[in-house]
Scaffold this motif. Structure first.
Motif, PDB file in Angstrom:
ATOM      1  N   GLY A  35     -11.701   9.718 -14.072  1.00 14.87           N
ATOM      2  CA  GLY A  35     -12.215   8.426 -14.506  1.00 14.87           C
ATOM      3  C   GLY A  35     -12.934   7.699 -13.389  1.00 14.87           C
ATOM      4  N   GLY A  36     -13.215   8.399 -12.300  1.00 16.00           N
ATOM      5  CA  GLY A  36     -13.905   7.810 -11.155  1.00 16.00           C
ATOM      6  C   GLY A  36     -14.364   8.898 -10.214  1.00 16.00           C
ATOM      7  N   ALA A  37     -15.157   8.509  -9.209  1.00 20.79           N
ATOM      8  CA  ALA A  37     -15.723   9.487  -8.280  1.00 20.79           C
ATOM      9  C   ALA A  37     -14.755   9.860  -7.172  1.00 20.79           C
ATOM     10  N   ARG A  38     -13.794   8.979  -6.880  1.00 22.66           N
ATOM     11  CA  ARG A  38     -12.809   9.257  -5.827  1.00 22.66           C
ATOM     12  C   ARG A  38     -11.425   8.938  -6.370  1.00 22.66           C
ATOM     13  N   LEU A  39     -10.500   9.877  -6.244  1.00 22.34           N
ATOM     14  CA  LEU A  39      -9.186   9.729  -6.845  1.00 22.34           C
ATOM     15  C   LEU A  39      -8.096   9.952  -5.799  1.00 22.34           C
ATOM     16  N   ARG A  40      -6.945   9.326  -6.077  1.00 22.04           N
ATOM     17  CA  ARG A  40      -5.752   9.517  -5.256  1.00 22.04           C
ATOM     18  C   ARG A  40      -4.639  10.045  -6.136  1.00 22.04           C
ATOM     19  N   ALA A  64     -14.969  15.031  -8.818  1.00 15.23           N
ATOM     20  CA  ALA A  64     -14.405  13.926  -8.042  1.00 15.23           C
ATOM     21  C   ALA A  64     -13.984  14.397  -6.654  1.00 15.23           C
ATOM     22  N   ASP A  65     -13.979  13.474  -5.701  1.00 14.00           N
ATOM     23  CA  ASP A  65     -13.392  13.713  -4.383  1.00 14.00           C
ATOM     24  C   ASP A  65     -11.922  13.303  -4.452  1.00 14.00           C
ATOM     25  N   ILE A  66     -11.033  14.172  -3.996  1.00 16.32           N
ATOM     26  CA  ILE A  66      -9.601  13.971  -4.207  1.00 16.32           C
ATOM     27  C   ILE A  66      -8.891  13.782  -2.881  1.00 16.32           C
ATOM     28  N   ASP A  67      -8.075  12.745  -2.811  1.00 17.96           N
ATOM     29  CA  ASP A  67      -7.107  12.589  -1.723  1.00 17.96           C
ATOM     30  C   ASP A  67      -5.733  12.911  -2.310  1.00 17.96           C
ATOM     31  N   SER A  68      -5.143  13.996  -1.843  1.00 17.48           N
ATOM     32  CA  SER A  68      -3.865  14.442  -2.415  1.00 17.48           C
ATOM     33  C   SER A  68      -2.730  14.180  -1.441  1.00 17.48           C
ATOM     34  N   PHE A  69      -1.585  13.787  -1.994  1.00 15.21           N
ATOM     35  CA  PHE A  69      -0.422  13.436  -1.184  1.00 15.21           C
ATOM     36  C   PHE A  69       0.821  14.079  -1.801  1.00 15.21           C
ATOM     37  N   GLY A  70       1.742  14.472  -0.947  1.00 13.24           N
ATOM     38  CA  GLY A  70       2.975  15.084  -1.416  1.00 13.24           C
ATOM     39  C   GLY A  70       4.149  14.699  -0.537  1.00 13.24           C
ATOM     40  N   ASP A  95      12.752   7.580   2.247  1.00 17.95           N
ATOM     41  CA  ASP A  95      12.318   7.277   3.609  1.00 17.95           C
ATOM     42  C   ASP A  95      10.806   7.244   3.736  1.00 17.95           C
ATOM     43  N   VAL A  96      10.102   7.184   2.612  1.00 13.81           N
ATOM     44  CA  VAL A  96       8.633   7.175   2.618  1.00 13.81           C
ATOM     45  C   VAL A  96       8.141   5.854   2.044  1.00 13.81           C
ATOM     46  N   PHE A  97       7.183   5.239   2.738  1.00 15.59           N
ATOM     47  CA  PHE A  97       6.556   4.013   2.235  1.00 15.59           C
ATOM     48  C   PHE A  97       5.171   4.353   1.700  1.00 15.59           C
ATOM     49  N   VAL A  98       4.922   3.937   0.464  1.00  9.43           N
ATOM     50  CA  VAL A  98       3.616   4.121  -0.177  1.00  9.43           C
ATOM     51  C   VAL A  98       3.160   2.763  -0.686  1.00  9.43           C
ATOM     52  N   THR A  99       1.923   2.422  -0.426  1.00 15.22           N
ATOM     53  CA  THR A  99       1.386   1.141  -0.888  1.00 15.22           C
ATOM     54  C   THR A  99       1.524   1.031  -2.406  1.00 15.22           C
ATOM     55  N   ALA A 100       2.002  -0.110  -2.869  1.00 13.99           N
ATOM     56  CA  ALA A 100       2.227  -0.318  -4.294  1.00 13.99           C
ATOM     57  C   ALA A 100       0.925  -0.216  -5.080  1.00 13.99           C
ATOM     58  N   ARG A 101       1.011   0.409  -6.256  1.00 12.54           N
ATOM     59  CA  ARG A 101      -0.115   0.532  -7.200  1.00 12.54           C
ATOM     60  C   ARG A 101      -1.359   1.105  -6.522  1.00 12.54           C
ATOM     61  N   SER A 102      -1.167   2.189  -5.768  1.00 13.58           N
ATOM     62  CA  SER A 102      -2.284   2.789  -5.032  1.00 13.58           C
ATOM     63  C   SER A 102      -2.676   4.173  -5.539  1.00 13.58           C
ATOM     64  N   MET A 103      -1.886   4.755  -6.458  1.00 13.82           N
ATOM     65  CA  MET A 103      -2.141   6.118  -6.910  1.00 13.82           C
ATOM     66  C   MET A 103      -2.702   6.138  -8.332  1.00 13.82           C
ATOM     67  N   LYS A 238      -8.036   0.904  -6.724  1.00 17.98           N
ATOM     68  CA  LYS A 238      -8.586  -0.422  -6.469  1.00 17.98           C
ATOM     69  C   LYS A 238      -8.270  -0.777  -5.030  1.00 17.98           C
ATOM     70  N   GLU A 239      -9.310  -0.847  -4.207  1.00 23.33           N
ATOM     71  CA  GLU A 239      -9.123  -1.093  -2.773  1.00 23.33           C
ATOM     72  C   GLU A 239      -8.929  -2.586  -2.524  1.00 23.33           C
ATOM     73  N   THR A 240      -7.737  -3.067  -2.816  1.00 18.85           N
ATOM     74  CA  THR A 240      -7.431  -4.494  -2.616  1.00 18.85           C
ATOM     75  C   THR A 240      -6.595  -4.729  -1.374  1.00 18.85           C
ATOM     76  N   ALA A 241      -6.031  -3.696  -0.802  1.00 18.56           N
ATOM     77  CA  ALA A 241      -5.200  -3.840   0.393  1.00 18.56           C
ATOM     78  C   ALA A 241      -5.264  -2.553   1.204  1.00 18.56           C
ATOM     79  N   GLU A 242      -4.792  -2.628   2.431  1.00 19.25           N
ATOM     80  CA  GLU A 242      -4.772  -1.448   3.288  1.00 19.25           C
ATOM     81  C   GLU A 242      -3.815  -0.404   2.718  1.00 19.25           C
ATOM     82  N   PHE A 243      -4.307   0.809   2.541  1.00 21.32           N
ATOM     83  CA  PHE A 243      -3.486   1.873   1.968  1.00 21.32           C
ATOM     84  C   PHE A 243      -2.626   2.500   3.048  1.00 21.32           C
ATOM     85  N   ARG A 244      -1.342   2.703   2.715  1.00 17.91           N
ATOM     86  CA  ARG A 244      -0.422   3.332   3.653  1.00 17.91           C
ATOM     87  C   ARG A 244       0.424   4.383   2.926  1.00 17.91           C
ATOM     88  N   PHE A 245       0.574   5.505   3.576  1.00 20.09           N
ATOM     89  CA  PHE A 245       1.438   6.581   3.090  1.00 20.09           C
ATOM     90  C   PHE A 245       2.119   7.143   4.327  1.00 20.09           C
TER      91      PHE A 245
END
Length: 371
Positions: A35-40, A64-70, A95-103, A238-245
């Motif tokens: 649904g977009g050109a860049r996905l997480r 799409a360009d994909i940023d994948s996390f595991g 023990d992992v912090f992920v930015t809220a509503r970022s995926m 939605k790039e509304t804040a700094e993304f952290r993983f």
């Protein structure tokens, strides 16, 4: 579609690890689109990484360009996943912090079973929470609104609690029986929504699945090989804040890998230049230093080292500049015969050279101060 990475999966069952089989995964991929050109995308229980790698391959073929996390708790599986997934953390999910509503996609095939409870809590009437429910509750906040949840769990995991959670937080909920019958799994699709009120029809439907006997007519239909409905689209973040993983407990081997991967964006490549570890040898000036040159060198802290006089005396010196205050007093007589006294303090910078006498003899080790 031929799967690229399934041949790498060893597909063993260990400590509640049930890897997604090839047939089920290929049918899931037919139901999702970009649904977009860049996905997480995120797999919080990525195992050896084969499932999320296949998802990324499929979405990449869609354009799409994909940023994948595991995230993976098992050491061996985590390091295997690091070789085929963009970013993988070997850690406990808590023990992992992920930015809220970022995926945009949460691909979740968690461990199965009941969590271990404290046996000292006798008489409370509370039963232990299922692990599948705990994972959904923990990871759900990482999914953005409109993002897609793909949940693969045994059908009996849908008790009232899990059914209500899904019915409250997701729309366009569909559920299918997995084509591989060995683990009695179902596959659920749902788009994250903003709501505090559960859809009771959805909750009732999921509870019915949880109560049904596997293989009975009450079970949902098998996940189709050819998806005929509207595909589930994965939205761009939605790039509304700094993304952290990040992991809050990073071990040594993972830290070494991260430093090596990020060394171009840190100060390490400039370490020698900044700390002058490869400084050139000092050269004598072309002419004797004037008092002005000496004062400037002292103020900069550059007068230091071992000096030797013509008579053989050796000193280890260090120069610096200190601030002192000089006091002056002014007296003034007023017309009425009284006197006023004004005391003025003025800052004065004084260059000082401190040295240790290294000359063999009676003065060896003596502290010398030159002001």
């Amino acid at each position: 579609m031929a799967l690229m990475f399934q041949r790498l999966a060893r597909n063993f069952i260990k400590a509640g690890y049930f890897p997604t089989d090839e047939v089920t995964l290929s049918r899931i991929l037919n139901a999702i689109d970009i649904g977009g050109a860049r996905l997480r995308v995120l797999d919080p229980c990525c195992g050896e990484g084969t499932a999320i790698a296949e998802v990324c391959n499929h979405l990449g073929e869609c354009g799409a360009d994909i940023d994948s996390f595991g995230i993976e708790y098992d050491l061996e599986r985590a390091w295997h996943a690091k070789s085929i997934v963009s970013t993988v953390i070997h850690a406990d999910m808590n023990d992992v912090f992920v930015t809220a509503r970022s995926m945009g996609l949460l691909f979740l095939n968690p461990p199965y079973g009941n969590a271990v409870r404290d046996q000292a809590e006798t008489g409370s009437g509370k039963r232990s929470e299922r692990i599948e429910t705990a994972f959904v509750k923990r990871c759900m906040g990482w999914l953005q609104f409109g993002g897609l949840l793909v949940l693969i769990v045994p059908h009996y995991a849908f008790d009232r609690e899990l059914s209500t959670i899904v019915a409250r937080n997701f729309e366009r909920v569909t559920i299918f029986t997995a084509p591989e019958p060995r683990f009695k799994q179902v596959v659920l699709f749902g788009a994250k929504r903003r709501s505090d009120v559960p859809d009771m029809d959805v909750a009732a439907m999921l509870e019915k699945v949880g109560r049904s006997t596997y293989g009975s007519p009450e079970m949902p239909s098998v996940l189709p090989q050819d998806w005929s409905g509207m595909p589930y689209e994965i939205p761009s973040p939605k790039e509304t804040a700094e993304f952290r993983f990040v992991s809050v407990k990073l071990d040594g081997p993972q830290l070494a890998v991260e430093l090596d991967r990020l060394k171009k964006s840190t100060l390490w490549p400039q370490f020698d230049a900044i700390f002058q570890t490869n400084a050139r040898p000092h050269r004598r000036p072309l002419r004797d230093l004037s008092r002005w040159h000496l004062a400037l060198a002292l103020a900069a802290g550059q007068v230091a080292g071992v000096v030797r006089s013509h008579d053989g005396r050796s000193l280890l010196i260090k120069g610096d500049t200190f601030k002192e205050k000089s006091a002056t007093v002014e007296r003034q007589e007023h017309a009425d015969g009284t006197f006023a006294e004004t005391r003025i303090l003025t800052d004065k910078f004084v260059p000082v050279i401190t040295g240790i006498d290294f000359t063999p003899g009676p003065n060896f080790g003596e502290i010398v101060t030159i002001r």
